[in-house]
Design a protein around this motif. Structure first.
Motif, PDB file in Angstrom:
ATOM      1  N   ASP A 134       1.757  31.267 108.790  1.00  0.00           N
ATOM      2  CA  ASP A 134       0.993  32.524 108.736  1.00  0.00           C
ATOM      3  C   ASP A 134       1.153  33.199 107.384  1.00  0.00           C
ATOM      4  O   ASP A 134       0.188  33.717 106.810  1.00  0.00           O
ATOM      5  N   ALA A 135       2.388  33.186 106.862  1.00  0.00           N
ATOM      6  CA  ALA A 135       2.652  33.807 105.552  1.00  0.00           C
ATOM      7  C   ALA A 135       1.881  33.086 104.455  1.00  0.00           C
ATOM      8  O   ALA A 135       1.313  33.722 103.551  1.00  0.00           O
ATOM      9  N   MET A 136       1.846  31.750 104.517  1.00  0.00           N
ATOM     10  CA  MET A 136       1.115  30.979 103.502  1.00  0.00           C
ATOM     11  C   MET A 136      -0.384  31.216 103.583  1.00  0.00           C
ATOM     12  O   MET A 136      -1.058  31.380 102.558  1.00  0.00           O
ATOM     13  N   GLN A 137      -0.923  31.224 104.801  1.00  0.00           N
ATOM     14  CA  GLN A 137      -2.369  31.404 104.953  1.00  0.00           C
ATOM     15  C   GLN A 137      -2.809  32.788 104.472  1.00  0.00           C
ATOM     16  O   GLN A 137      -3.885  32.929 103.870  1.00  0.00           O
ATOM     17  N   LYS A 138      -1.967  33.779 104.706  1.00  0.00           N
ATOM     18  CA  LYS A 138      -2.288  35.124 104.215  1.00  0.00           C
ATOM     19  C   LYS A 138      -2.211  35.186 102.699  1.00  0.00           C
ATOM     20  O   LYS A 138      -3.087  35.729 102.024  1.00  0.00           O
ATOM     21  N   HIS A 139      -1.114  34.637 102.158  1.00  0.00           N
ATOM     22  CA  HIS A 139      -0.859  34.753 100.720  1.00  0.00           C
ATOM     23  C   HIS A 139      -1.861  33.957  99.883  1.00  0.00           C
ATOM     24  O   HIS A 139      -2.386  34.459  98.888  1.00  0.00           O
ATOM     25  N   PHE A 140      -2.121  32.713 100.303  1.00  0.00           N
ATOM     26  CA  PHE A 140      -2.986  31.840  99.501  1.00  0.00           C
ATOM     27  C   PHE A 140      -4.446  31.871  99.943  1.00  0.00           C
ATOM     28  O   PHE A 140      -5.285  31.191  99.357  1.00  0.00           O
ATOM     29  N   LYS A 141      -4.741  32.653 100.997  1.00  0.00           N
ATOM     30  CA  LYS A 141      -6.117  32.754 101.502  1.00  0.00           C
ATOM     31  C   LYS A 141      -6.670  31.360 101.815  1.00  0.00           C
ATOM     32  O   LYS A 141      -7.700  30.933 101.261  1.00  0.00           O
ATOM     33  N   CYS A 142      -5.959  30.668 102.698  1.00  0.00           N
ATOM     34  CA  CYS A 142      -6.325  29.311 103.070  1.00  0.00           C
ATOM     35  C   CYS A 142      -6.137  29.152 104.571  1.00  0.00           C
ATOM     36  O   CYS A 142      -5.706  30.086 105.250  1.00  0.00           O
ATOM     37  N   CYS A 143      -6.456  27.958 105.070  1.00  0.00           N
ATOM     38  CA  CYS A 143      -6.368  27.745 106.517  1.00  0.00           C
ATOM     39  C   CYS A 143      -6.042  26.283 106.809  1.00  0.00           C
ATOM     40  O   CYS A 143      -6.751  25.371 106.364  1.00  0.00           O
ATOM     41  N   GLY A 144      -4.945  26.047 107.519  1.00  0.00           N
ATOM     42  CA  GLY A 144      -4.539  24.693 107.854  1.00  0.00           C
ATOM     43  C   GLY A 144      -3.950  23.943 106.679  1.00  0.00           C
ATOM     44  O   GLY A 144      -3.600  24.537 105.646  1.00  0.00           O
ATOM     45  N   GLY A 145      -3.821  22.611 106.837  1.00  0.00           N
ATOM     46  CA  GLY A 145      -3.270  21.788 105.768  1.00  0.00           C
ATOM     47  C   GLY A 145      -4.327  21.430 104.748  1.00  0.00           C
ATOM     48  O   GLY A 145      -4.379  21.982 103.657  1.00  0.00           O
ATOM     49  N   ASN A 146      -5.203  20.484 105.117  1.00  0.00           N
ATOM     50  CA  ASN A 146      -6.286  20.080 104.219  1.00  0.00           C
ATOM     51  C   ASN A 146      -7.545  20.931 104.410  1.00  0.00           C
ATOM     52  O   ASN A 146      -8.344  21.067 103.500  1.00  0.00           O
ATOM     53  N   THR A 187     -11.848  28.378 104.940  1.00  0.00           N
ATOM     54  CA  THR A 187     -11.849  27.004 105.459  1.00  0.00           C
ATOM     55  C   THR A 187     -11.089  26.025 104.565  1.00  0.00           C
ATOM     56  O   THR A 187     -10.791  24.911 104.981  1.00  0.00           O
ATOM     57  N   ASP A 188     -10.788  26.430 103.325  1.00  0.00           N
ATOM     58  CA  ASP A 188     -10.027  25.553 102.434  1.00  0.00           C
ATOM     59  C   ASP A 188      -8.571  25.474 102.897  1.00  0.00           C
ATOM     60  O   ASP A 188      -7.991  26.473 103.333  1.00  0.00           O
ATOM     61  N   GLY A 189      -7.979  24.272 102.790  1.00  0.00           N
ATOM     62  CA  GLY A 189      -6.608  24.074 103.233  1.00  0.00           C
ATOM     63  C   GLY A 189      -5.572  24.608 102.263  1.00  0.00           C
ATOM     64  O   GLY A 189      -5.851  24.807 101.067  1.00  0.00           O
ATOM     65  N   CYS A 190      -4.362  24.798 102.759  1.00  0.00           N
ATOM     66  CA  CYS A 190      -3.252  25.305 101.940  1.00  0.00           C
ATOM     67  C   CYS A 190      -2.550  24.196 101.153  1.00  0.00           C
ATOM     68  O   CYS A 190      -1.954  24.451 100.112  1.00  0.00           O
ATOM     69  N   GLN A 191      -2.624  22.955 101.676  1.00  0.00           N
ATOM     70  CA  GLN A 191      -1.868  21.865 101.068  1.00  0.00           C
ATOM     71  C   GLN A 191      -2.225  21.619  99.599  1.00  0.00           C
ATOM     72  O   GLN A 191      -1.327  21.513  98.765  1.00  0.00           O
ATOM     73  N   PRO A 192      -3.508  21.525  99.220  1.00  0.00           N
ATOM     74  CA  PRO A 192      -3.835  21.296  97.809  1.00  0.00           C
ATOM     75  C   PRO A 192      -3.336  22.417  96.899  1.00  0.00           C
ATOM     76  O   PRO A 192      -2.917  22.162  95.760  1.00  0.00           O
ATOM     77  N   ILE A 193      -3.382  23.650  97.388  1.00  0.00           N
ATOM     78  CA  ILE A 193      -2.916  24.790  96.588  1.00  0.00           C
ATOM     79  C   ILE A 193      -1.417  24.688  96.338  1.00  0.00           C
ATOM     80  O   ILE A 193      -0.940  24.843  95.205  1.00  0.00           O
ATOM     81  N   LEU A 194      -0.656  24.394  97.400  1.00  0.00           N
ATOM     82  CA  LEU A 194       0.794  24.262  97.268  1.00  0.00           C
ATOM     83  C   LEU A 194       1.171  23.067  96.418  1.00  0.00           C
ATOM     84  O   LEU A 194       2.115  23.114  95.626  1.00  0.00           O
ATOM     85  N   ASP A 195       0.434  21.976  96.591  1.00  0.00           N
ATOM     86  CA  ASP A 195       0.698  20.757  95.819  1.00  0.00           C
ATOM     87  C   ASP A 195       0.599  21.046  94.318  1.00  0.00           C
ATOM     88  O   ASP A 195       1.481  20.672  93.532  1.00  0.00           O
ATOM     89  N   LYS A 196      -0.456  21.735  93.923  1.00  0.00           N
ATOM     90  CA  LYS A 196      -0.663  22.072  92.511  1.00  0.00           C
ATOM     91  C   LYS A 196       0.413  23.028  92.010  1.00  0.00           C
ATOM     92  O   LYS A 196       0.973  22.842  90.917  1.00  0.00           O
ATOM     93  N   LEU A 197       0.724  24.048  92.810  1.00  0.00           N
ATOM     94  CA  LEU A 197       1.705  25.057  92.419  1.00  0.00           C
ATOM     95  C   LEU A 197       3.091  24.443  92.225  1.00  0.00           C
ATOM     96  O   LEU A 197       3.763  24.691  91.211  1.00  0.00           O
ATOM     97  N   LEU A 198       3.521  23.630  93.183  1.00  0.00           N
ATOM     98  CA  LEU A 198       4.864  23.044  93.116  1.00  0.00           C
ATOM     99  C   LEU A 198       4.976  22.027  91.982  1.00  0.00           C
ATOM    100  O   LEU A 198       6.004  21.947  91.304  1.00  0.00           O
ATOM    101  N   LYS A 199       3.927  21.254  91.751  1.00  0.00           N
ATOM    102  CA  LYS A 199       3.956  20.280  90.661  1.00  0.00           C
ATOM    103  C   LYS A 199       4.022  20.989  89.307  1.00  0.00           C
ATOM    104  O   LYS A 199       4.678  20.508  88.378  1.00  0.00           O
TER     105      LYS A 199
END
Length: 237
Positions: A134-146, A187-199
């Motif tokens: 929930d915290a990630m979806q709010k912060h990054f304005k995303c939904c789900g993984g992909n 509708t965009d997923g959180c996973q790509p956003i986190l992947d880019k940020l962490l890398k």
């Protein structure tokens, strides 16, 4: 016997470099904390926070041994300078290990994030998973993984629904039946956003580690030269 000539120059250079080491230690602590916070707040790579912790520990050690090195150079103590060089060498080896671990993690990060999101979405009813996603979806304005479609595989939310934190305007039950409604949810997923940020974070850590390692190796070389000058009791260089 006090060192003279070129060796005295090495002495003052080593003293100066120890000040740089102190700054390096502080930088490692800051980088480690930032990386740790970045990883911890995602809560999707549990058990893979070793590299930031190593950076913090190494930074704290450098922070304190820099003073030890300064004293050794100023007092021209062969024992203190030797100990300083040995400790610094061990730290460089430890940093190389942390860098390798970080590189391996970076290579496997996408798969790790995918598996973690699948697990969190499936176990959304568990408090830790729910709070984290929930915290990630709010912060990054995303939904789900992909994508928001991932929630169709979860039994934790009603059919064709998503958590309310996927909504553009978060209100109670706003996600009910809205899994494909682009007007109501992200509708965009959180996973790509986190992947880019962490890398990006891992890349900055790697660059900083290389710069700091170069400074440390220079300090080791200066320490060895000063040790030889102290032991010989005559001018070097």
């Amino acid at each position: 016997m006090a060192v003279e000539g070129g060796a005295k120059c090495i002495k003052y250079l080593l003293f100066f470099f120890n000040f740089i080491f102190w700054l390096c230690g502080l930088a490692l602590i800051v980088l480690g904390v930032l990386a740790k916070v970045s990883i911890s707040t995602t809560a999707v790579i549990k058990g893979y926070s070793g590299s930031p912790l190593v950076l913090i520990v190494v930074g704290v050690i450098i922070f304190f041994i820099a003073f030890f090195g300064c004293c050794g150079a100023w007092k021209e103590s062969q024992c203190m300078v030797t100990t300083f060089a040995v400790i610094l060498s061990l730290i460089v080896i430890t940093e190389i290990g942390a860098a390798i671990a970080g590189y391996v993690l970076r290579q496997n990060l996408t798969d790790l994030l995918n598996k973690s999101f699948q697990s969190m979405i499936t176990g959304y009813n568990e408090t830790d998973n729910r709070e984290a996603i929930d915290a990630m979806q709010k912060h990054f304005k995303c939904c789900g993984g992909n994508s928001s479609e991932d929630w169709s595989k979860s039994k934790s939310v009603p059919s064709n629904s998503v958590p309310d934190t996927c909504c553009k305007n978060v209100t109670k039950n706003c996600g009910n039946g809205a899994i494909h409604d682009t007007n109501k949810i992200y509708t965009d997923g959180c996973q790509p956003i986190l992947d880019k940020l962490l890398k990006q974070n891992f890349l900055w850590i790697a660059v900083a580690a290389l710069v700091i390692a170069f400074v440390q190796i220079t300090g080791i070389v200066l320490s060895c030269i000063l040790m030889r000058a102290i032991r010989s009791g005559y001018e070097v260089m």
